[in-house]
Design an enzyme around this catalytic site. Structure first.
Site, PDB file in Angstrom:
ATOM      1  N   PHE A 111       0.836  -1.213  -0.052  1.00 52.57           N
ATOM      2  CA  PHE A 111      -0.146   0.077  -0.224  1.00 52.57           C
ATOM      3  C   PHE A 111       0.862   1.318   0.036  1.00 52.57           C
ATOM      4  CE2 PHE A 111      -0.041   2.186   4.124  1.00 52.57           C
ATOM      5  CZ  PHE A 111       0.782   1.747   4.936  1.00 52.57           C
ATOM      6  N   LYS A 112       2.054   1.200   0.247  1.00 50.95           N
ATOM      7  CA  LYS A 112       2.942   2.405   0.247  1.00 50.95           C
ATOM      8  C   LYS A 112       3.120   2.956  -1.018  1.00 50.95           C
ATOM      9  CE  LYS A 112       4.701   1.497   4.668  1.00 50.95           C
ATOM     10  NZ  LYS A 112       4.052   0.112   5.085  1.00 50.95           N
TER      11      LYS A 112
END
Ligand code: PLP
Length: 469
Positions: A111-112
Site C-alpha cells: 500500500f506504500k
C-alpha cells in the site's frame, strides 16, 4: 491550508513547505491547522465515481493555496496510472459481512505505493519550481523503501538513502530495493532493528547542521503528504459499500500508526466509520496502550509480518496532539518522558478519548496462520501475513454493529512467499511487477548501528553536499 507542529515550537508552514520539511524543526510532526469536512451529498457523489475523482475531492482542501488544481489533478492521474488494477483499490468480499480492500496493485505490491507515487510527483514539482535539490533519507521495515526507490529513481533533484534492518526484511522486499541501478539510489543495511533505523533518521533531522547541509527531506509517514494520500481509499471503499447512507468498520494492520490514522482523518472529515480497529502482531505496543494507557516500547520480536515489527509508532504523536486537546506543551512533556524514561502514561481523560476512537488487538503467529488458512479454505482468498493479522484481530474482537467490516490488504502475498508457503503449502503466484527484478545484481552497503558512521556515509555521497563542497 496551514500546518502546525504537534510540539508547537516550529514555524507554521503551507502545504509545500510542510511536505519538504518532513519532520518539524522542533522534532514534532506537522498536522493541518483545521480539519476540512465533506458533506453527505459530496460523499454520496463518490458512489460509482473514479478513484482519481475521489482523490481530487478529498485532498484538494489540504493542498489549496499551494498546488494549482490542474497540476494536482495531473499528478493524481499519473500516480495511479502506474497501478495494474483499474479500480486502484478494489474491494473483495470474503464473507457474509467481511471485505478486503486491496491496496497492493501498485508497482511494488504494497500500500506504500498509494502515497509514495503522489509524494514523488509533488516533491519533484516543488523542487523544479524552486531550482532546489534535496537528500531524502528514509527508514524502512520493508515496504516503504521499495516504494520510495521505485517512485524516486532517476529523478534529477533527489538522492535517496534508504535504511533497512539488515537481514530482517523478506528477500523479495530486499531485492526490490537493491536491484535499482540508478545512481541517485543508495541502500544501507543497518545492523539493527527498524526502530534503530527510524531513530537515526529522526536524529539526522534533529542534527540541524547536517539537516541544512544535506537539505534533508523525508518520505517516512512522518511526512504529512503520505498520511493525506491514504485518506482517499477510506472514502472510495466506504462509498462503494453505501456510505454515507450506511456506516462501515475497518481493521487496519498497523505498525507506525500512519494508515489507521488516515482512517481516523476520514472519519473526522465526515465519513461514517463505526469502528476503527488497530491490528498489531506480537509487537503490540499500540494494543497495550489502548488497553492500559501506558505507552512503552519493548524489544522488537521478528515476525512473519515484518512491516509491522515496530515498537515506536511515530504517527501516534499526531493522535496524542488531538487527544491532549491540541496542547503542544503536553505533547512535549509526554515525548520528553518517553525519551528519558522509555515510557509515558496517559491521564484517564486521555485514555478515554483514545478508547472512544479506536479498538485494538493483537494476533500472534498462530492466530495469523489460522486466519490465512481459513481464508484460503472457505473463501478461496490468498492473503499476505499482514492482511491476515488484520482479519484475525477483527474476528477476535468481534463485530459491535452489523456494518460491513473491511480489512485493509496492505501487501500482496507474493512479497512474502516463504511465510505464505509455510502456512498454506503452496507458493503464491508471482505477479508481473516482481519478474523484472529477478536476475539483476544487488547493490547495498552494510553499516554498523552507529550514528556518526551513517551520517558521514550519507554526507560523503549526497550530491547536495558534493556540489556545495
Ligand atoms: C507499512 C506497512 C504496514 C503498517 O502501516 P503503518 O502505516 O506503518 O501503520 C502494514 N502492512 C504492510 C504490508 C506495510 O508495508
Amino acid at each position: 491550508m496551514k500546518y502546525v507542529s504537534t510540539r508547537g515550537e516550529a514555524p507554521v508552514l503551507g502545504f509545500e513547505d510542510a511536505l519538504l520539511a518532513g519532520l518539524a524543526s522542533d522534532g514534532g510532526l506537522y498536522v493541518p491547522e483545521a480539519w476540512p469536512t465533506l458533506s453527505a451529498d459530496t460523499i454520496r457523489g463518490f458512489q460509482g465515481a473514479s478513484y482519481e475523482d475521489i482523490a481530487e475531492a478529498v485532498m484538494t482542501p489540504y493542498v489549496e493555496g499551494d498546488v494549482p488544481r490542474d497540476a494536482f489533478r495531473s499528478m493524481i492521474d499519473e500516480s495511479y496510472a502506474t497501478f495494474s488494477h483499474r479500480a486502484i483499490a478494489p474491494l473483495v468480499q470474503i464473507g457474509a459481512n467481511e471485505w478486503i480492500l486491496e491496496l497492493f496493485h501498485g508497482p511494488t505490491l504494497a500500500f506504500k505505493d498509494v502515497p509514495m507515487q503522489l509524494l514523488a510527483r509533488l516533491m519533484d514539482r516543488i523542487l523544479t519550481a524552486r531550482g532546489k535539490r534535496v537528500t531524502i533519507v528514509g527508514a524502512t521495515s520493508g515496504d516503504t523503501g521499495g516504494a520510495a526507490i521505485e517512485a524516486f529513481r532517476g529523478r534529477e533533484a533527489v538522492d535517496v538513502f534508504i535504511l533497512h534492518p539488515h537481514g530482517r526484511v523478506s528477500d523479495v522486499q530486499r531485492r526490490q530495493m537493491t536491484t535499482a541501478t540508478e545512481g541517485n539510489i543508495f541502500n544501507i543495511a543497518l545492523e539493527g532493528t527498524f526502530d534503530d533505523c527510524q531513530a537515526f533518521v529522526k536524529a539526522l533531522f534533529n542534527d540541524h547542521r547536517r539537516r541544512d547541509a544535506l537539505s534533508l527531506a523525508g518520505v517516512n509517514s512522518i511526512n504529512w503528504a503520505r498520511i493525506m494520500a491514504q485518506v482517499v481509499y477510506y472514502f472510495s471503499s466506504a462509498a462503494g459499500l453505501g456510505a454515507p447512507d450506511r456506516s462501515v468498520a475497518y481493521s487496519v494492520p498497523t505498525g507506525n500508526f500512519g494508515d489507521v490514522f488516515s482512517g481516523h482523518i476520514a472519519r473526522t472529515m465526515g465519513l461514517p466509520i463505526s469502528d476503527l480497529i488497530i491490528a498489531t502482531n506480537q509487537n503490540d505496543i499500540l494494543a497495550r496502550t489502548v488497553a492500559s494507557g501506558r505507552y512503552e516500547p519493548l524489544g522488537v520480536e521478528p515476525s512473519t509480518s515484518p512491516s509491522m515489527d515496530i515498537q515506536v509508532s511515530s504517527n501516534f504523536e499526531r493522535l496524542l496532539y488531538e487527544i491532549c486537546g491540541s496542547d503542544s506543551s503536553r505533547v512535549r512533556a509526554l515525548m520528553g518522558q518517553l525519551a528519558q524514561q522509555s515510557h509515558f502514561e496517559l491521564t484517564e481523560n486521555e485514555l478515554t478519548a483514545l478508547q472512544q476512537r479506536f479498538r485494538a488487538g493483537r494476533a500472534g503467529e498462530a492466530e495469523m496462520s489460522d486466519a490465512l488458512t481459513d481464508m484460503v479454505e472457505r473463501s478461496d482468498y490468498l492473503a499476505d501475513p499482514h492482511t491476515a493479522v488484520g482479519v484475525a484481530v477483527a474476528r477476535g474482537l468481534g463485530a459491535r454493529t452489523t456494518d460491513p467490516v473491511i480489512t485493509l490488504a496492505t501487501a500482496h502475498p507474493s512479497k512474502f512467499p516463504a511465510s505464505v508457503e509455510a502456512v498454506t503449502g503452496a507458493a503464491p503466484p508471482r505477479p508481473k511487477q516482481l519478474q523484472q527484478s529477478d536476475d539483476r545484481p544487488e547493490r547495498m552497503t552494510v553499516l554498523p548501528n552507529d550514528y556518526t558512521t551513517l551520517a558521514e556515509f550519507i554526507t560523503e555521497r549526497s550530491r547536495v553536499t558534493r556540489v556545495a563542497a
